[in-house]
Design an enzyme around this catalytic site. Sequence first.
Site: not given
Length: 337
Positions: A148, A278, A306
């Site tokens: 991320s 995601d 995610h």
Amino acid sequence: MDLDMLNMFVIASGTLAIPILAFVASFLLWPSALIRIYYWYWRRALGMQVRYANYDDYQFCYSYRGRPGYRPSILMLHGFSAHKDMWLSIVKFLPKNLHLVCVDMPGHEGTTRSDLDDYSISGQAKRIHQFVECIKLNRKPFHLVGTSMGGNVAGVYAAQYPEDICSLTLICPAGLPSTTDSKFIKQLRELQESKCIDRIPLIPSTPEEMADMLKLCSYVRFKVPQQILQGLVDVRIPHNEFYRKLFLEIADEKSRHSLHENMSKIKAPTQVIWGKQDQVLDVSGASVLASAIPDCHVYILENCGHSVVVERPRKTANLILEFLALLHSIDNNKKQA
């Protein structure tokens, strides 16, 4: 039953009851303390040791296991509002003789937080480089992993400090434009239009908002008790003001597409792992990276959101190990040729 036996039974029962009652009280009254104890225990069980490193007056907090050896060390960069312990689920499935380093990102957990610091993606990459130099991790090239926000930083690091790394793993990285808006991006747009930008979905302040965030980040539906949700919120609330500032910084024009702007400079062999479902960062970002980075290996995980590190830790660990083994084999073949 005679009196002595009765007394022994009462004493034994009382001895057992005390820790049980303490656990129940902690769970009901101080769930955040229980969460901290949980991470402390898990680190000890996996052999991870916490250390600090200083660069001038700046302090980095990190955990590590193993020592540098013939195989590359692995440095792991966590995501927005997380901490070094988020990697423990993957550490569990990695060999104990690998040298692993998990660092708290700038401003997070035990690493220095300063209003004067540069929390842009390039600013964070610079700080991580300072950390690497502090602990002399770049004596030989290492494998860099980021997820991320940490994936955005890792990609920019690989572009700016190519001599430091031998290979790169990006897990659902931020910093890329997308042809398809994710659920999270749509939510942000709706909040901007209603002028409620303070209610950022990734910064919960109630157990209900925490539950919503978990649903947003995970394809797998975890059944989390209300008390644990409360504990997770309690741990985060003191840091929410910083998280808001950080989010606005990395969502700004300067950082929003940092990985995209630097990806053509990435020369190290790169692995991209992305959850197909995601809802935070759309999976189409994987093809963007694959088209720009020459030696790029893409793995799309079905039935995964995610939070790849939490949802599919064994698979993720295996993919990283397989990727490193492949690179080692290619390197050996080159030497023999």
